[in-house]
Design a protein around this motif. Structure first.
Motif, PDB file in Angstrom:
ATOM      1  N   SER A 153      24.989  39.484  31.271  1.00 18.81           N
ATOM      2  CA  SER A 153      25.818  38.405  30.748  1.00 18.81           C
ATOM      3  C   SER A 153      27.276  38.650  31.106  1.00 18.81           C
ATOM      4  O   SER A 153      28.036  37.707  31.308  1.00 18.81           O
ATOM      5  N   HIS A 154      27.671  39.932  31.168  1.00 21.07           N
ATOM      6  CA  HIS A 154      29.072  40.266  31.415  1.00 21.07           C
ATOM      7  C   HIS A 154      29.211  41.378  32.454  1.00 21.07           C
ATOM      8  O   HIS A 154      28.390  42.293  32.488  1.00 21.07           O
ATOM      9  N   LEU A 155      30.266  41.260  33.258  1.00 22.49           N
ATOM     10  CA  LEU A 155      30.631  42.328  34.186  1.00 22.49           C
ATOM     11  C   LEU A 155      32.110  42.639  33.970  1.00 22.49           C
ATOM     12  O   LEU A 155      32.913  41.723  33.719  1.00 22.49           O
ATOM     13  N   HIS A 156      32.435  43.898  34.070  1.00 28.74           N
ATOM     14  CA  HIS A 156      33.830  44.321  33.923  1.00 28.74           C
ATOM     15  C   HIS A 156      34.160  45.212  35.122  1.00 28.74           C
ATOM     16  O   HIS A 156      33.598  46.295  35.253  1.00 28.74           O
ATOM     17  N   LEU A 157      35.040  44.740  35.969  1.00 22.59           N
ATOM     18  CA  LEU A 157      35.409  45.511  37.159  1.00 22.59           C
ATOM     19  C   LEU A 157      36.840  46.017  37.003  1.00 22.59           C
ATOM     20  O   LEU A 157      37.765  45.231  36.776  1.00 22.59           O
ATOM     21  N   VAL A 158      37.003  47.327  37.159  1.00 16.57           N
ATOM     22  CA  VAL A 158      38.344  47.917  37.088  1.00 16.57           C
ATOM     23  C   VAL A 158      39.008  47.825  38.459  1.00 16.57           C
ATOM     24  O   VAL A 158      38.381  48.101  39.490  1.00 16.57           O
ATOM     25  N   LEU A 159      40.276  47.418  38.455  1.00 18.24           N
ATOM     26  CA  LEU A 159      41.076  47.367  39.686  1.00 18.24           C
ATOM     27  C   LEU A 159      42.228  48.351  39.546  1.00 18.24           C
ATOM     28  O   LEU A 159      42.983  48.291  38.578  1.00 18.24           O
ATOM     29  N   ASP A 160      42.339  49.241  40.496  1.00 19.92           N
ATOM     30  CA  ASP A 160      43.461  50.188  40.536  1.00 19.92           C
ATOM     31  C   ASP A 160      44.495  49.596  41.486  1.00 19.92           C
ATOM     32  O   ASP A 160      44.310  49.586  42.698  1.00 19.92           O
ATOM     33  N   TRP A 161      45.554  49.072  40.920  1.00 22.77           N
ATOM     34  CA  TRP A 161      46.571  48.368  41.709  1.00 22.77           C
ATOM     35  C   TRP A 161      47.817  49.237  41.782  1.00 22.77           C
ATOM     36  O   TRP A 161      48.358  49.618  40.745  1.00 22.77           O
ATOM     37  N   ARG A 162      48.237  49.571  42.981  1.00 25.66           N
ATOM     38  CA  ARG A 162      49.464  50.364  43.188  1.00 25.66           C
ATOM     39  C   ARG A 162      50.545  49.395  43.646  1.00 25.66           C
ATOM     40  O   ARG A 162      50.465  48.840  44.739  1.00 25.66           O
ATOM     41  N   ASN A 163      51.526  49.192  42.774  1.00 22.74           N
ATOM     42  CA  ASN A 163      52.533  48.165  43.066  1.00 22.74           C
ATOM     43  C   ASN A 163      53.841  48.763  43.553  1.00 22.74           C
ATOM     44  O   ASN A 163      54.320  49.762  43.023  1.00 22.74           O
ATOM     45  N   ILE A 164      54.399  48.134  44.563  1.00 19.97           N
ATOM     46  CA  ILE A 164      55.713  48.540  45.048  1.00 19.97           C
ATOM     47  C   ILE A 164      56.757  48.193  43.976  1.00 19.97           C
ATOM     48  O   ILE A 164      56.531  47.292  43.173  1.00 19.97           O
TER      49      ILE A 164
END
Ligand code: ZN
Length: 392
Positions: A248-259
């Motif tokens: 029913s649910h998915l949770h995807l982690v995003l590792d975002w490296r921001n300038i």
């Protein structure tokens, strides 16, 4: 103080400093478990005659050296480290603190108990030299850097300084900033059914697949000195977990490296718009910044959005220019100014208005690996550098 005198002072403490660095490596201190290593740092600062030494509410150890009315300067090194993993994979025991071929081996040797030992030693040498610095000097041993920086977040709120030096590895070259890290979670919701009859449900995996493909094609913000922001999909969690159920649910982690300059709010908007475009009919989704809660070994609890802020000190900042000249004179060689590829506690301090730069001994390529080892000569050179900046 001239270069020869700086080196003479540090060389006279070389053995003590190396022994102290070894003792730190031999005392495991995973995030939230720094009590024992903190006691070692506190005792060493007291032994070296700091004017005041204390543990704050978070369990950071702070050593103060009195100075004049000039800018107050903090030397910042964290006491925790990442897990050593399987000890059998190491050439030398990860918590042995052994020295082979002039290098101190072990987890934390480079990241960053070596730099911490050098900072503590340099602070003691300021007292030993009997010179009153232009401003107050602090050496701060922070907790929980590796899991989000509870220690330095607390320092940023409670200890007023004008400048800070971060001792993360740079091969003793100057660093003036780094990208930040923002942890996002893409939440997708479909409709769960028995996996034998998928046509009756809404499987969010197909929308997630479109989203992930879109991330790869996404145009990222760029900046000349820092390159581009990057985004990496990492962990995915499905609910329910059963292998024969359409989740029913998915949770995807995003590792975002921001300038520097790309704000967490902009990032959320960008990712959320992509997710909205990726959703198949009847699938819902939203991107949010992850929340984190940490508890220090002293029991201090802190909840925050999971952002390691970027920071950037201008290339022509007067203190940076001065520090480059001071270090170059002390070390008798050229000193490069560049940026770190990874995030540090410097972003928390910069967020509080502190001018931050950094350098530390060791090669950042061995950090978090089973090859972690620190050349003793670089350790000594870094202590000379920290002392030179304390006295500048
Ligand atoms: Zn580190």
């Amino acid at each position: 103080m001239d270069s020869a005198e700086l080196w003479r002072l540090v060389e006279a403490q070389r053995e003590d400093m190396v022994r102290f660095a070894q003792a730190l490596v031999r005392t495991p201190s995973m995030p939230g478990q720094e009590a024992e290593v903190a006691a070692l740092v506190q005792a060493e600062m007291q032994r070296l005659g700091y004017d005041k030494v204390w543990a704050d509410e978070a369990g950071n150890i702070i050593g103060r050296i009195e100075g004049g009315d000039g800018p107050a300067l903090m030397f910042n090194g964290h006491m925790d480290h990442v897990d050593a993993g399987d000890a059998a994979r190491w050439r030398h025991p990860p918590y042995g603190g052994e020295i082979h071929a002039g290098e101190l081996w072990g987890r934390g040797a480079v990241d960053m108990k070596g730099a911490l030992a050098a900072m503590v030693c340099a602070g003691g040498l300021v007292k030993k030299a009997g010179i009153r610095p232009r401003g107050v000097r602090y050496v701060c041993a922070a907790v929980q850097e590796e899991v989000g920086g509870l220690g330095s977040r607390h320092l940023a709120r409670t200890l007023r300084v004008d400048r800070a030096v971060i001792g993360e590895a740079s091969g003793n070259q100057l660093r003036r900033g780094h990208r930040g890290r923002v942890e996002l979670v893409a939440h997708l919701a479909g409709r769960s059914v028995h996996a034998s009859m998928p046509d009756l449900g809404v499987n969010p995996h197909f929308s997630l697949a479109r989203f992930v493909a879109g991330l790869r094609a996404m145009e990222m913000a760029t900046e000349p000195a820092y390159g581009a922001s990057t985004v990496a999909p990492t962990r995915v969690v499905s609910e329910p977990e059963s292998a024969n159920v359409i989740p029913s649910h998915l949770h995807l982690v995003l590792d975002w490296r921001n300038i520097p300059g790309e704000s967490p709010a902009e990032i959320v908007t960008k990712a959320d718009e992509l997710l909205a475009r990726s959703l198949e009919p009847d699938c819902r989704g939203e991107v949010k910044i992850a929340m984190k809660e940490l508890v220090s070994y002293t029991g201090l609890r802190m909840a925050f959005v999971d952002v390691f802020p970027s920071f950037t000190t201008a290339a022509d900042d007067p203190w940076l220019v001065e520090a480059q000249a001071v270090l170059s004179a002390a070390w008798g060689r050229g000193v490069e100014v560049d940026t770190w590829r990874f995030a540090t506690d410097g972003g928390h301090l910069a967020g509080a208005g502190v001018t931050v730069l950094g350098f530390g001994p060791g090669d950042d390529a061995v950090v978090h690996t089973v090859e972690e080892r620190l050349p003793i000569d670089q350790l000594v050179e870094s202590a000379v550098g920290y002392l030179a900046l304390s006295l500048a």
